[in-house]
Design a protein around this motif. Structure first.
Motif, PDB file in Angstrom:
ATOM      1  N   PRO A 115       2.378   7.484   4.582  1.00  0.00           N
ATOM      2  CA  PRO A 115       2.424   6.044   4.304  1.00  0.00           C
ATOM      3  C   PRO A 115       3.811   5.550   3.918  1.00  0.00           C
ATOM      4  CG  PRO A 115       1.323   7.203   2.529  1.00  0.00           C
ATOM      5  CD  PRO A 115       1.555   8.204   3.622  1.00  0.00           C
ATOM      6  N   GLU A 116       4.696   6.454   3.516  1.00  0.00           N
ATOM      7  CA  GLU A 116       6.028   6.010   3.107  1.00  0.00           C
ATOM      8  C   GLU A 116       6.829   5.407   4.254  1.00  0.00           C
ATOM      9  OE1 GLU A 116       6.212  10.597   2.919  1.00  0.00           O
ATOM     10  OE2 GLU A 116       4.818   9.053   2.365  1.00  0.00           O
ATOM     11  N   ILE A 117       6.507   5.767   5.491  1.00  0.00           N
ATOM     12  CA  ILE A 117       7.217   5.188   6.634  1.00  0.00           C
ATOM     13  C   ILE A 117       6.947   3.683   6.687  1.00  0.00           C
ATOM     14  CG2 ILE A 117       7.518   5.309   9.133  1.00  0.00           C
ATOM     15  CD1 ILE A 117       8.319   7.898   7.616  1.00  0.00           C
ATOM     16  N   LYS A 118       5.703   3.281   6.463  1.00  0.00           N
ATOM     17  CA  LYS A 118       5.363   1.853   6.446  1.00  0.00           C
ATOM     18  C   LYS A 118       5.950   1.162   5.224  1.00  0.00           C
ATOM     19  CE  LYS A 118       1.073   2.412   8.953  1.00  0.00           C
ATOM     20  NZ  LYS A 118      -0.393   2.325   8.905  1.00  0.00           N
ATOM     21  N   ILE A 119       5.918   1.840   4.091  1.00  0.00           N
ATOM     22  CA  ILE A 119       6.471   1.260   2.865  1.00  0.00           C
ATOM     23  C   ILE A 119       7.971   1.006   3.031  1.00  0.00           C
ATOM     24  CG2 ILE A 119       6.895   1.674   0.401  1.00  0.00           C
ATOM     25  CD1 ILE A 119       3.966   1.128   1.027  1.00  0.00           C
ATOM     26  N   ILE A 120       8.672   1.936   3.656  1.00  0.00           N
ATOM     27  CA  ILE A 120      10.111   1.759   3.897  1.00  0.00           C
ATOM     28  C   ILE A 120      10.351   0.551   4.801  1.00  0.00           C
ATOM     29  CG2 ILE A 120      12.122   2.808   5.022  1.00  0.00           C
ATOM     30  CD1 ILE A 120      11.075   5.510   3.921  1.00  0.00           C
ATOM     31  N   PHE A 121       9.517   0.397   5.829  1.00  0.00           N
ATOM     32  CA  PHE A 121       9.635  -0.768   6.709  1.00  0.00           C
ATOM     33  C   PHE A 121       9.436  -2.060   5.914  1.00  0.00           C
ATOM     34  CE2 PHE A 121       7.402  -3.946   9.271  1.00  0.00           C
ATOM     35  CZ  PHE A 121       8.399  -4.236  10.195  1.00  0.00           C
ATOM     36  N   TYR A 122       8.432  -2.080   5.036  1.00  0.00           N
ATOM     37  CA  TYR A 122       8.160  -3.277   4.235  1.00  0.00           C
ATOM     38  C   TYR A 122       9.285  -3.564   3.244  1.00  0.00           C
ATOM     39  CZ  TYR A 122       3.395  -2.903   6.043  1.00  0.00           C
ATOM     40  OH  TYR A 122       2.299  -2.824   6.851  1.00  0.00           O
ATOM     41  N   ILE A 123       9.869  -2.517   2.662  1.00  0.00           N
ATOM     42  CA  ILE A 123      10.976  -2.713   1.726  1.00  0.00           C
ATOM     43  C   ILE A 123      12.181  -3.305   2.443  1.00  0.00           C
ATOM     44  CG2 ILE A 123      12.671  -1.500   0.287  1.00  0.00           C
ATOM     45  CD1 ILE A 123      10.416   0.428  -0.493  1.00  0.00           C
ATOM     46  N   LYS A 124      12.475  -2.777   3.625  1.00  0.00           N
ATOM     47  CA  LYS A 124      13.612  -3.311   4.384  1.00  0.00           C
ATOM     48  C   LYS A 124      13.364  -4.754   4.814  1.00  0.00           C
ATOM     49  CE  LYS A 124      15.390   1.096   5.999  1.00  0.00           C
ATOM     50  NZ  LYS A 124      15.646   1.972   7.135  1.00  0.00           N
ATOM     51  N   ALA A 125      12.123  -5.069   5.198  1.00  0.00           N
ATOM     52  CA  ALA A 125      11.791  -6.448   5.565  1.00  0.00           C
ATOM     53  C   ALA A 125      11.896  -7.371   4.357  1.00  0.00           C
ATOM     54  CB  ALA A 125      10.396  -6.513   6.167  1.00  0.00           C
ATOM     55  N   ALA A 126      11.453  -6.891   3.202  1.00  0.00           N
ATOM     56  CA  ALA A 126      11.541  -7.697   1.985  1.00  0.00           C
ATOM     57  C   ALA A 126      12.991  -7.941   1.597  1.00  0.00           C
ATOM     58  CB  ALA A 126      10.798  -7.011   0.841  1.00  0.00           C
ATOM     59  N   ASN A 127      13.832  -6.944   1.726  1.00  0.00           N
ATOM     60  CA  ASN A 127      15.251  -7.127   1.411  1.00  0.00           C
ATOM     61  C   ASN A 127      15.904  -8.136   2.341  1.00  0.00           C
ATOM     62  OD1 ASN A 127      15.213  -5.367  -0.731  1.00  0.00           O
ATOM     63  ND2 ASN A 127      15.869  -3.608   0.489  1.00  0.00           N
ATOM     64  N   LYS A 128      15.386  -8.245   3.542  1.00  0.00           N
ATOM     65  CA  LYS A 128      15.950  -9.178   4.513  1.00  0.00           C
ATOM     66  C   LYS A 128      15.438 -10.603   4.298  1.00  0.00           C
ATOM     67  CE  LYS A 128      16.439  -9.713   9.515  1.00  0.00           C
ATOM     68  NZ  LYS A 128      16.077  -9.148  10.821  1.00  0.00           N
ATOM     69  N   TYR A 129      14.136 -10.746   3.995  1.00  0.00           N
ATOM     70  CA  TYR A 129      13.535 -12.076   3.962  1.00  0.00           C
ATOM     71  C   TYR A 129      13.311 -12.648   2.568  1.00  0.00           C
ATOM     72  CZ  TYR A 129      12.672 -11.219   8.883  1.00  0.00           C
ATOM     73  OH  TYR A 129      12.832 -10.943  10.206  1.00  0.00           O
ATOM     74  N   LEU A 130      13.385 -11.853   1.525  1.00  0.00           N
ATOM     75  CA  LEU A 130      13.139 -12.376   0.184  1.00  0.00           C
ATOM     76  C   LEU A 130      14.218 -13.321  -0.350  1.00  0.00           C
ATOM     77  CD1 LEU A 130      11.386  -9.661  -1.961  1.00  0.00           C
ATOM     78  CD2 LEU A 130      10.555 -11.883  -1.296  1.00  0.00           C
TER      79      LEU A 130
END
Length: 147
Positions: A28-43
């Protein structure tokens, strides 16, 4: 474990993990990493939008600040979870692949021969070995235990 050490471990684990989509089903960490990178971009633009919305809609500044703090905390929570996950022991079903791959990389001269006890193998070691195997071994060998 110290929170700062956990954060550093999580950040290192985030950089270490491969982004193979084939691994996303098992880890599941692969998806979590994707979400973290997306959050860093869009937050950052989203948080700015929260404050602009608060200004034009005349809503409470407290609710806007609480929402912004919550939004900022999500990637931080993800990185802390990755730090905890990185130090968790390797599942027993992956242990044969780990040992076999380690031996193969030692035979090829890519890894130095060192004794690793089974109790000390965690997911960070696994991801590092997986990354090395992706670079130096063929795809058929690498996907042997993942399919």
């Amino acid at each position: 474990m110290n929170v700062i050490k956990l954060f550093k471990t999580g950040h290192k684990y985030m950089k270490t993990c491969p982004t193979d989509k084939s691994l996303a089903l098992s880890f599941p960490e692969i998806k979590i990493i994707f979400y973290i990178k997306a959050a860093n971009k869009y937050l950052p633009p989203l948080i700015i939008a929260f404050f602009v919305w608060q200004f034009y809609m005349h809503s409470s500044i407290i609710s806007t600040i609480i929402t912004a703090i919550f939004a900022i905390s999500l990637p931080i929570q993800g990185i802390l979870w990755l730090g905890k996950r990185a130090s968790s022991p390797l599942p027993l079903n992956l242990l044969p692949w780990y040992i076999e791959t380690q031996q193969k990389l030692i035979q090829l001269g890519i890894l130095a021969k060192k004794s690793v006890e089974k109790e000390t193998i965690d997911l960070m070691h696994f991801m590092q070995l997986y990354k090395l195997s992706a670079m130096y071994l063929d795809d058929d060998y690498q996907n042997k235990y993942h399919n």
